[in-house]
Design an enzyme around this catalytic site. Structure first.
Site, PDB file in Angstrom:
ATOM      1  N   LYS A  77     -44.643 -67.369   1.987  1.00 15.15           N
ATOM      2  CA  LYS A  77     -45.983 -67.807   2.399  1.00 15.15           C
ATOM      3  C   LYS A  77     -46.552 -68.722   1.315  1.00 15.15           C
ATOM      4  O   LYS A  77     -46.351 -68.466   0.115  1.00 15.15           O
ATOM      5  CB  LYS A  77     -46.858 -66.564   2.562  1.00 15.15           C
ATOM      6  CG  LYS A  77     -48.262 -66.834   3.042  1.00 15.15           C
ATOM      7  CD  LYS A  77     -49.004 -65.509   3.248  1.00 15.15           C
ATOM      8  CE  LYS A  77     -50.362 -65.707   3.885  1.00 15.15           C
ATOM      9  NZ  LYS A  77     -51.052 -64.450   4.166  1.00 15.15           N
ATOM     10  N   SER A 152     -52.576 -63.876   8.720  1.00 15.05           N
ATOM     11  CA  SER A 152     -52.452 -65.245   8.279  1.00 15.05           C
ATOM     12  C   SER A 152     -51.031 -65.653   7.874  1.00 15.05           C
ATOM     13  O   SER A 152     -50.778 -66.834   7.684  1.00 15.05           O
ATOM     14  CB  SER A 152     -53.407 -65.481   7.098  1.00 15.05           C
ATOM     15  OG  SER A 152     -53.095 -64.616   6.025  1.00 15.05           O
ATOM     16  N   SER A 176     -52.520 -59.363   7.583  1.00 17.99           N
ATOM     17  CA  SER A 176     -51.814 -60.656   7.636  1.00 17.99           C
ATOM     18  C   SER A 176     -50.297 -60.606   7.678  1.00 17.99           C
ATOM     19  O   SER A 176     -49.663 -61.591   8.031  1.00 17.99           O
ATOM     20  CB  SER A 176     -52.224 -61.514   6.449  1.00 17.99           C
ATOM     21  OG  SER A 176     -53.430 -62.147   6.787  1.00 17.99           O
TER      22      SER A 176
HETATM   23  N1  GLN Z   1     -57.610 -61.430   9.748  1.00 20.83           N
HETATM   24  C1  GLN Z   1     -58.061 -60.830   8.541  1.00 20.83           C
HETATM   25  C2  GLN Z   1     -59.073 -61.715   7.856  1.00 20.83           C
HETATM   26  O1  GLN Z   1     -59.302 -62.771   8.315  1.00 20.83           O
HETATM   27  C3  GLN Z   1     -56.916 -60.481   7.621  1.00 20.83           C
HETATM   28  C4  GLN Z   1     -56.331 -61.644   6.918  1.00 20.83           C
HETATM   29  C5  GLN Z   1     -55.375 -61.241   5.812  1.00 20.83           C
HETATM   30  O2  GLN Z   1     -54.841 -60.145   5.795  1.00 20.83           O
HETATM   31  N2  GLN Z   1     -55.197 -62.169   4.874  1.00 20.83           N
HETATM   32  O3  GLN Z   1     -59.648 -61.360   6.888  1.00 20.83           O
END
Ligand code: GLN
Length: 471
Positions: A77, A152, A176
């Protein structure tokens, strides 16, 4: 297709010289060249000749006792610093950032001999669950190009689902790793907070961020975590707890284990098709001798609010450093989504509001932790949905902010507790993959692998490939 084989199988074939790392690298790039203009799973792809040269050297230098991932291609990532290789965290402020050092986890994987192919697409700074909030091209779900791949860490899950790479490293703050794993039909682990060093991970919310492996199967994840986990003297939040030889416990029976189903997780808000997939999974575990027990997490309904108050407060503080003096380019380059998050977080922390918002959220976080520990007195692990609904159409969540927040209902709450959670493919609905979470005690990753592995021995959901591979 070589990359369809497990890490263990690939490693054996390499050691027997039946295949070479050069073959694997060629396969990775040919997939990327064919598919990534439709999927957008990468932000930066490494120069192919450079990767091939590295593979040639690895083929010559491979030894009998080389690591199980030696000579395998992988992606990571774009949230991790990679020395001398562009790192954007999905946003234009860092568009030309070339880190002078590498993240601890990346270094461990490289030192074990794996070959970097590229940096995966993500929601900028980790802000999102769809990989639409990237400042690069929104990523597409390989099972239906009009839908989101989850996020994400969406780019990582796409690359694994389409077998561009055998594994990737993701990051999970509030879902994510788990959400894209579920939406793309791959396996992913959100580790116990502190299990893997966060050094060099570009911070979203420091009390929640966790570094985890993403792969095709639970077996592969267990090998990866053995390499990634452990205390890092440069990350004071990393834990000294002993790292198990996770792969050696795979296959152990689960007879007599109790699986908890939190009643609040299966009520209103959950798509009945997803509920059915999970109930079928419980029947499967029952057949293997596990007991199913209803448990309760009463404050769970506040989980999304608590998660967002804490995550956004922390992100408003973390992103303060990108002021173009210390780091990064112009602040105007922050996306609308990120600006909104910085504003909300700053508000929650500001004098006069902090007691009512941030501090209250912290108190409720403690209550959630206590409730979770109470529930785990009645069971060994908890089974939970990953997302409440099937992957949305691209653009749908951006126009429906409440639905967007509710996507984190089952994942964000678990992140607040700091517990480990495994996301594994558990079925399909409307032709789209549906995953489930197996959530455990802190540092109980071994038990999660045990359950997930047995499930994957008896089911073939995780082996199903997206239709885009037939093109
Ligand atoms: N969807 C969640 C957020 O927007 C989790 C994102 C993540 O784990 N980086 O905060």
């Amino acid at each position: 297709m070589l990359i369809n084989q497990s890490i263990k199988e690939l490693s054996l074939l390499l050691k027997k010289k039946e295949i070479s790392s050069v073959d694997l690298i060629k396969e990775s790039y040919s997939k990327i060249e064919k598919l990534d203009n439709k999927l957008h799973s990468f932000i930066t792809i490494r120069d192919k000749n450079e990767a091939l040269k590295e593979a040639e050297v690895k083929d010559k230098e491979r030894k009998e006792d080389s690591s199980i991932i030696y000579g395998l291609p992988f992606s990571i990532k774009d949230a991790y610093c990679t020395e001398n290789f562009r790192t954007t965290a999905g946003n234009k402020i860092l568009d030309d950032f070339i880190p002078p050092y590498s993240a601890a986890v990346y270094k461990k994987i490289i030192d074990s001999g794996s070959i970097l192919i590229g940096k995966n697409n993500m929601d900028a700074w980790g802000h999102g669950g769809s990989t639409e909030n990237t400042d690069y091209h929104p990523a597409c779900n390989p099972w239906d190009l009009e839908r989101i791949p989850g996020g994400s860490s969406g780019g990582s899950a796409i690359a694994i689902s389409t077998r561009m790479v055998p594994f990737s490293i993701g990051e999970d703050t509030g879902g994510s790793i788990r959400s894209p794993s579920s939406m793309c039909n791959t396996s992913g682990l959100k580790v116990t907070y502190g299990r893997v060093s966060r050094l060099g991970a570009i911070a979203y919310a420091s009390s929640l961020d966790s570094v985890g492996p993403m792969a095709k199967s639970v077996e592969d994840l267990s090998y990866l975590l053995e390499i990634m986990a452990g205390k890092d003297s440069l990350d004071s939040t990393s834990s000294k707890t002993k790292v198990d030889r996770y792969s050696q416990f795979l296959g152990a029976p689960i007879k007599g284990k109790t699986i908890g189903l939190p009643k609040e997780f299966f009520g209103k808000g959950l798509d009945p098709q997803i509920k059915k997939v999970l109930i079928d999974a419980t029947k499967f575990f029952e057949k293997l001798g596990a007991k199913i027990q209803e448990v309760s997490l009463p404050h769970f309904i506040y989980g999304v609010s608590i998660y967002y108050l804490i995550a956004l407060s922390e992100t408003s503080s973390n992103l303060g450093r990108y002021d173009s003096f210390r780091f990064g380019g112009e602040r105007e380059l922050f996306s609308e989504e990120t600006k909104k998050r910085i504003l909300l977080g700053t508000y929650a922390l500001s004098a006069g509001y902090a007691d009512k918002l941030y501090k209250k959220a912290q108190k409720l976080r403690t209550i959630l932790i206590q409730e979770y520990e109470e529930a785990l007195k009645k069971c060994d692990v908890i089974l939970a949905p990953v997302n409440p609904s099937l992957p949305s159409k691209i653009g749908e969540l951006i126009n429906d902010p409440l639905k967007n927040l509710m996507e984190d209902l089952y994942t964000g709450t678990i992140s607040l507790v700091g517990a480990p959670s495994l996301s594994v493919p558990a079925g399909f609905a409307e032709g789209l993959p549906v995953g489930m979470q197996i959530v455990g005690k802190k540092f109980g990753e071994t038990e999660l692998f045990q359950l997930g592995y047995l499930y994957q021995q008896e089911t073939d959901w995780h082996k199903r490939l997206p239709p885009i591979l037939n093109i």
